[in-house]
Scaffold this active site. Structure first.
Site, short mmCIF file in Angstrom:
data_model
loop_
_atom_site.label_atom_id
_atom_site.label_comp_id
_atom_site.label_asym_id
_atom_site.label_seq_id
_atom_site.Cartn_x
_atom_site.Cartn_y
_atom_site.Cartn_z
N GLU A 116 0.83 -1.21 0.00
CA GLU A 116 0.00 0.00 0.00
C GLU A 116 0.86 1.27 0.00
O GLU A 116 0.37 2.34 0.35
CB GLU A 116 -0.94 0.02 1.22
CG GLU A 116 -1.87 -1.18 1.35
CD GLU A 116 -2.89 -1.31 0.23
OE1 GLU A 116 -2.91 -0.45 -0.68
OE2 GLU A 116 -3.66 -2.29 0.25
N HIS A 140 -2.46 2.05 8.34
CA HIS A 140 -3.55 1.26 7.75
C HIS A 140 -3.74 0.01 8.59
O HIS A 140 -2.78 -0.76 8.77
CB HIS A 140 -3.23 0.90 6.30
CG HIS A 140 -4.12 -0.15 5.73
ND1 HIS A 140 -5.49 -0.03 5.68
CD2 HIS A 140 -3.85 -1.36 5.17
CE1 HIS A 140 -6.01 -1.11 5.13
NE2 HIS A 140 -5.04 -1.94 4.82
N HIS A 142 -6.58 -3.35 9.85
CA HIS A 142 -7.79 -4.13 9.57
C HIS A 142 -8.63 -4.18 10.85
O HIS A 142 -8.69 -5.19 11.54
CB HIS A 142 -7.41 -5.52 9.08
CG HIS A 142 -6.72 -5.52 7.75
ND1 HIS A 142 -6.23 -6.65 7.15
CD2 HIS A 142 -6.45 -4.50 6.88
CE1 HIS A 142 -5.68 -6.33 5.98
NE2 HIS A 142 -5.80 -5.03 5.81
N GLU A 170 -16.63 11.91 23.13
CA GLU A 170 -15.42 12.61 22.73
C GLU A 170 -15.09 12.49 21.25
O GLU A 170 -14.19 13.16 20.74
CB GLU A 170 -14.24 12.14 23.59
CG GLU A 170 -14.45 12.53 25.03
CD GLU A 170 -13.17 12.78 25.80
OE1 GLU A 170 -12.10 12.39 25.32
OE2 GLU A 170 -13.27 13.36 26.89
N HIS A 211 -12.63 -3.81 4.17
CA HIS A 211 -11.17 -3.99 4.20
C HIS A 211 -10.53 -3.42 5.47
O HIS A 211 -9.86 -4.15 6.20
CB HIS A 211 -10.56 -3.35 2.94
CG HIS A 211 -9.08 -3.55 2.83
ND1 HIS A 211 -8.43 -3.66 1.63
CD2 HIS A 211 -8.10 -3.62 3.76
CE1 HIS A 211 -7.13 -3.82 1.84
NE2 HIS A 211 -6.92 -3.80 3.13
O1 2HA Z 1 -1.67 -7.09 3.53
O2 2HA Z 1 -3.23 -4.69 4.52
O3 2HA Z 1 -4.09 -3.74 2.24
C1 2HA Z 1 -1.38 -5.78 3.63
C2 2HA Z 1 -2.63 -5.02 3.52
C3 2HA Z 1 -3.10 -4.70 2.19
ZN ZN Z 2 -5.18 -3.92 4.16
#
Ligand code: 2HA
Ligand code: ZN
Length: 272
Positions: A116, A140, A142, A170, A211
């Site tokens: 990413e 990023h 999950h 908050e 995602h």
């Molecule tokens: O595996 O999170 O979006 C890595 C990620 C791809």
């Molecule tokens: Zn991801």
């Protein structure tokens, strides 16, 4: 001092470790990038090898020319960042044109930066411009409950923002600019980077449907804290929906009063 003893590297490891224990980073899920300060670049100069080859980024990030980023590796596990950083992460330098990068430290044994990277650098570029260089972190993750909500709520940033704000008093103070939502897209390329970038112009939080989440911030702590706040709010919403839905909630007028009391500009866009 070794690279791994430096404060920004210790912070990077702490945040990845905390995020792993949050349950946001199964297997190789998620990634983290940090833009080094000038002092940090000077401090690590002696450890860098500038001889490596440049690789195209896939987009132009001109305002990131000659910047250095600590980045997690593609296919690497967030839970392993604290075990061996140089195997699982590295420092990437953007070239003078803003179109290519090269690895100058870490990512040993032929490892590559996160899949990413394009979304990260696009977001860094926008935030650097918008915040006068203050923002240095893109994360990023999950995040389980936020992902769950993308199967149930309309994929509309206004709806997500209002629902998440209502779940914890908050929230509008922590993310007054609300959240953006990208519909499902193929991850790991320029197209999703551009859609994420468009929303990063106005938000520090961008949810990728089915995602995960992208968060931007000044420091590693603040960015982790933002991710954690949004995800906790999503968890409360999942519980509330599972119990049959809201019977009472925070009203638009309550939010206006909160804004006044906390001196935060809460946009009327979300208070209709
Ligand atoms: O595996 O999170 O979006 C890595 C990620 C791809
Ligand atoms: Zn991801």
């Amino acid at each position: 001092m070794m690279i791994e003893d430096m404060k920004f590297v210790k912070n990077f490891k702490k945040i990845t470790n905390d995020a792993w224990f949050k349950g946001w980073h199964e297997r190789n899920g998620g990634n983290l990038t940090y833009r080094l300060t000038e002092d940090e670049v000077s401090a690590v100069k002696g450890f860098m090898n500038e001889d490596s080859e440049f690789t195209p980024i896939g987009i132009n990030v001109k305002n990131l020319a000659n910047e250095y980023f600590l980045v997690t590796g593609s296919g690497k596990f967030i839970r392993n960042m604290t075990v061996s950083l140089e195997e699982n992460a590295g420092i990437a330098k953007v070239d003078e044109t803003g179109e290519n990068y090269k690895i100058v430290w870490g990512l040993i044994n032929g490892a590559k930066p996160t899949s990413e990277l394009t979304s990260h650098l696009m977001s860094h570029s926008i935030k650097k411009e918008k915040t006068n260089g203050e923002y240095r972190v893109i994360m990023h993750s999950h995040t389980t409950n936020t992902i769950a909500l993308t199967f149930v709520l309309p994929l509309d940033g206004k709806v997500f923002t209002r629902e998440l704000w209502e779940m914890a008093t908050e929230c509008p103070v922590v993310f007054p600019s609300g959240v953006g939502v990208v519909p499902w897209m193929v991850p790991g390329g320029a197209a999703i980077a551009r859609e994420t970038g468009k929303l990063m112009n106005d938000h520090d939080v961008v949810i990728w449907a089915h995602h995960g989440m992208f968060c931007a911030g000044e420091t590693l702590d603040l960015t982790f804290g933002l991710m954690d706040t949004v995800e906790k709010s999503a968890e409360i919403l999942v519980k509330v929906l599972s119990m049959g839905g809201k019977k009472q909630t925070i009203t638009s007028q309550n939010f206006r009063d909160l804004g006044k009391a906390f001196n935060v500009d809460i946009s009327e866009d979300y208070l209709g």
